[in-house]
Design a protein around this motif. Structure first.
Motif, PDB file in Angstrom:
ATOM      1  N   GLU A 194       1.663  86.904  64.462  1.00  0.00           N
ATOM      2  CA  GLU A 194       0.742  86.589  66.166  1.00  0.00           C
ATOM      3  C   GLU A 194       2.279  87.422  67.103  1.00  0.00           C
ATOM      4  O   GLU A 194       3.393  87.441  67.548  1.00  0.00           O
ATOM      5  CB  GLU A 194       1.536  85.668  66.020  1.00  0.00           C
ATOM      6  N   PHE A 195       0.937  88.316  67.879  1.00  0.00           N
ATOM      7  CA  PHE A 195       1.342  89.897  69.009  1.00  0.00           C
ATOM      8  C   PHE A 195       1.291  89.204  70.083  1.00  0.00           C
ATOM      9  O   PHE A 195       0.296  88.348  70.854  1.00  0.00           O
ATOM     10  CB  PHE A 195       1.007  90.447  68.863  1.00  0.00           C
ATOM     11  N   VAL A 196       2.782  89.483  71.491  1.00  0.00           N
ATOM     12  CA  VAL A 196       1.470  89.554  73.141  1.00  0.00           C
ATOM     13  C   VAL A 196       1.820  90.568  73.428  1.00  0.00           C
ATOM     14  O   VAL A 196       2.410  91.254  73.055  1.00  0.00           O
ATOM     15  CB  VAL A 196       2.443  87.783  73.512  1.00  0.00           C
ATOM     16  N   ALA A 197       0.408  90.319  74.049  1.00  0.00           N
ATOM     17  CA  ALA A 197       0.823  91.778  75.565  1.00  0.00           C
ATOM     18  C   ALA A 197       0.787  90.940  76.342  1.00  0.00           C
ATOM     19  O   ALA A 197       0.361  89.950  76.894  1.00  0.00           O
ATOM     20  CB  ALA A 197      -0.634  92.029  75.578  1.00  0.00           C
ATOM     21  N   ILE A 198       1.491  91.627  76.818  1.00  0.00           N
ATOM     22  CA  ILE A 198       2.264  91.383  78.690  1.00  0.00           C
ATOM     23  C   ILE A 198       2.623  92.505  80.055  1.00  0.00           C
ATOM     24  O   ILE A 198       2.541  92.871  79.996  1.00  0.00           O
ATOM     25  CB  ILE A 198       4.263  91.018  78.227  1.00  0.00           C
ATOM     26  N   GLY A 199       2.202  91.338  80.678  1.00  0.00           N
ATOM     27  CA  GLY A 199       1.788  92.382  81.721  1.00  0.00           C
ATOM     28  C   GLY A 199       3.259  91.901  83.071  1.00  0.00           C
ATOM     29  O   GLY A 199       3.648  91.429  83.093  1.00  0.00           O
ATOM     30  N   GLN A 200       3.284  93.138  83.134  1.00  0.00           N
ATOM     31  CA  GLN A 200       4.099  93.721  83.973  1.00  0.00           C
ATOM     32  C   GLN A 200       3.485  94.557  85.142  1.00  0.00           C
ATOM     33  O   GLN A 200       2.914  95.944  84.963  1.00  0.00           O
ATOM     34  CB  GLN A 200       5.335  94.093  83.158  1.00  0.00           C
ATOM     35  N   THR A 201       4.599  95.012  86.578  1.00  0.00           N
ATOM     36  CA  THR A 201       4.065  95.753  87.743  1.00  0.00           C
ATOM     37  C   THR A 201       3.654  97.286  87.058  1.00  0.00           C
ATOM     38  O   THR A 201       3.124  97.909  87.989  1.00  0.00           O
ATOM     39  CB  THR A 201       5.682  95.635  88.220  1.00  0.00           C
ATOM     40  N   ASP A 202       4.726  97.525  85.888  1.00  0.00           N
ATOM     41  CA  ASP A 202       4.652  98.914  85.316  1.00  0.00           C
ATOM     42  C   ASP A 202       4.220  99.262  84.112  1.00  0.00           C
ATOM     43  O   ASP A 202       4.320  99.878  83.595  1.00  0.00           O
ATOM     44  CB  ASP A 202       6.366  99.895  85.479  1.00  0.00           C
ATOM     45  N   GLY A 203       3.531  98.545  83.270  1.00  0.00           N
ATOM     46  CA  GLY A 203       2.649  98.188  82.448  1.00  0.00           C
ATOM     47  C   GLY A 203       2.803  97.037  81.813  1.00  0.00           C
ATOM     48  O   GLY A 203       2.514  95.944  81.780  1.00  0.00           O
ATOM     49  N   THR A 204       1.895  97.868  80.299  1.00  0.00           N
ATOM     50  CA  THR A 204       2.191  96.410  79.648  1.00  0.00           C
ATOM     51  C   THR A 204       3.119  96.050  78.325  1.00  0.00           C
ATOM     52  O   THR A 204       3.520  97.209  77.950  1.00  0.00           O
ATOM     53  CB  THR A 204       0.870  96.177  79.107  1.00  0.00           C
ATOM     54  N   ALA A 205       4.036  95.338  78.328  1.00  0.00           N
ATOM     55  CA  ALA A 205       4.679  95.169  77.133  1.00  0.00           C
ATOM     56  C   ALA A 205       4.563  95.048  75.857  1.00  0.00           C
ATOM     57  O   ALA A 205       3.534  93.808  76.068  1.00  0.00           O
ATOM     58  CB  ALA A 205       6.393  94.655  77.636  1.00  0.00           C
TER      59      ALA A 205
END
Length: 501
Positions: free
Chosen positions: A124-135
């Motif tokens: 199980e993985f998550v893609a995480i939105g941030q101001t400077d990209g996606t973690a």
């Protein structure tokens, strides 16, 4: 912010729910962007106020990333030099990483936004939105690696793997969804960002399953490690949506609103994932803020098997038939009492689309309609007839808060309600009682305690987004300032709960 109200107040709120035609005069203000600009100005003022108080600053918070039970109404997160506690019910924290430990280096402030989840090879993985990209992080599963001394990884913790930088410039608005469970589709309000398309299987190359104790990380290349779609009016969108049944993704909320597509549904064929192509748009109801697109199955037999989108269009629930991607085919366009800013929604059951839950992002702030008391208000739509949706009822939270978005799994609605955190509602009663009177809150965690003693106005702070669809039962949420949390149904429950959530 906790306020208790009587059942009399609840019955009055249910009576306030009613659908109505779109107000064509008011619609001009929405179409021009005036209403959205007012809301954005309010949000920016809120964030600037908290930024002035030191929020979003690197180092303000600490990663805890360990199991913490909800006990006596609170969950406590601690390190040797740091401690916080959050109000909770029936949700334990299993993992937590601050944005800096998720690779964000934005000097203007490490701020989180959307996120989405993916299950690949049982992981199980998550893609995480941030101001400077996606973690990208993994929700650690159960296995022998949980118990290895010193270097083991505990079940439910978050394991940072890498990140995909923004395509153009930093932006707080970064929305992420999935395509066929394998690809992260990433949109942004930044000009020239376009839509990034990232294959989640690339994470397996960094952290192969045969080496579960690996701590290797990678910053992915925006040109060689991801596909890119640039054919948007200013290269920006407010949101991205999956229409995988027809091998499409959809950009919504593109700017400017005066473009031929007017910020509506812009269809992108991804049959060749490395060569996405625009196939058309649906412009006739103008700007679309968010949507859920799927094959219709339900009581309205006229539309059985067609591909439709439920559009959340600022002042209306607009339902589209998107079988033909070259034109606009609107099935219905319906507004409601107290409309302020129609934001997002989700069908109760994708296999029997008879009901839909929706949130209005600004009615609590404007004190309109059923949300005049500023308690987070969920609108319940009977969509038995797609051509004639009926607003059958509401659910009223017992807290003052702005509701942002929600997703439904196993007849539970998982809501990200900004300053009130994640709230989980049992909505199984709606098919037999669509007024909402039988809906109940079974769990919550409030990740923004700073407003708990404030009752004058809800804030645009706290929890932006949540993802509830993992088979493991872990729910992941992304916050503006404190990072990302993994939570799970408490080992010890308070009260009776219908089923697993």
């Amino acid at each position: 912010m906790k306020l208790t109200f009587s059942l009399v107040a609840l019955s009055v709120s249910v009576a306030l729910a009613a659908e109505r035609p779109v107000d064509d005069v008011a619609a001009v203000r929405y179409d021009s962007g005036e209403v959205m600009a007012k809301m954005m100005a309010k949000k920016e003022a809120t964030w600037n106020r908290f930024r002035g108080l030191g929020f979003f600053k690197h180092g303000r918070y600490r990663t805890t990333n360990t199991y913490s039970a909800c006990s006596n109404g609170y969950v406590s997160l601690k390190t040797k030099s740091y401690a916080e506690k959050f109000a909770c019910k029936n949700l334990d924290v299993t993992g937590h990483l601050v944005h800096g430990d998720l690779g964000s280096t934005d000097d203007s402030g490490e701020v989180g936004s959307s996120l989405w989840g993916y299950t690949v090879d049982g992981r199980e993985f998550v893609a995480i939105g941030q101001t400077d990209g996606t973690a990208f992080a993994e929700v650690v599963g159960k296995g022998w690696w949980n118990y290895v001394p010193f270097i083991g990884k505990a079940e439910g913790t978050l394991d940072y793997i890498g990140r995909l930088p923004q395509y153009s410039t930093p932006s707080l608005w970064r929305e992420i969804r999935d395509y066929k469970g394998r690809y992260a589709i990433i949109g942004s309000e930044a000009n020239d960002h376009g839509v990034q398309i990232f294959d989640i299987r690339k994470l397996l190359e960094v952290r192969p399953s045969w080496n579960p104790l690996s701590t290797k990380t990678k910053v992915f290349d925006i040109n060689t490690d991801a596909s890119h779609f640039a054919d948007l009016p200013r290269g920006r969108s407010h949101n991205v949506v999956s229409a995988e049944a027809s091998n499409h993704i959809i950009a919504v909320g593109a700017q400017p609103r005066t473009d031929a597509c007017r910020g509506g549904l812009i269809f992108i064929d991804v049959s060749d994932i490395n060569n996405p192509k625009r196939t058309g748009c649906a412009a006739d109801d103008g700007y679309v803020h968010d949507a859920q697109c799927l094959i219709y199955h339900g009581p309205d037999k006229k539309y059985e098997g067609t591909e439709i989108c439920y559009g959340y269009n600022e002042d209306s629930l607009t339902i589209y038939n998107i079988t033909d991607k070259t034109t606009t085919n609107i099935i219905s366009r319906t507004s409601y009492d107290g409309v302020s800013y129609t934001h997002q929604g989700w069908v109760l059951d994708t296999n029997n689309q008879a009901f839909l839950l929706m949130d209005d992002e600004y009615d609590e702030v404007d004190r309109l309609g059923a949300a005049a008391d500023q308690r987070a208000t969920t609108l319940i739509w009977n969509i038995t007839s797609l051509e004639n949706p009926i607003l059958s009822g509401t659910y009223k939270s017992d807290v003052i808060s702005v509701d942002h978005n929600q997703y439904v799994k196993n007849m539970f609605s998982y809501q990200a309600n900004y300053g009130a955190g994640v709230r989980i509602l049992d909505v199984s009663s709606i098919p037999t009682d669509p007024t909402g009177a039988g809906v109940s809150e079974v769990a919550f965690i409030d990740i923004f305690p700073e407003d708990d003693d404030i009752t004058s106005e809800p804030d645009f702070m706290g929890t932006w987004h949540t993802y509830p669809f993992f088979k493991s039962g872990h729910v992941v949420l992304n916050t503006f300032d404190r990072g990302v949390f993994a939570v799970k149904r408490s080992r010890k429950l308070t009260g009776r709960v219908r089923a697993e959530f």
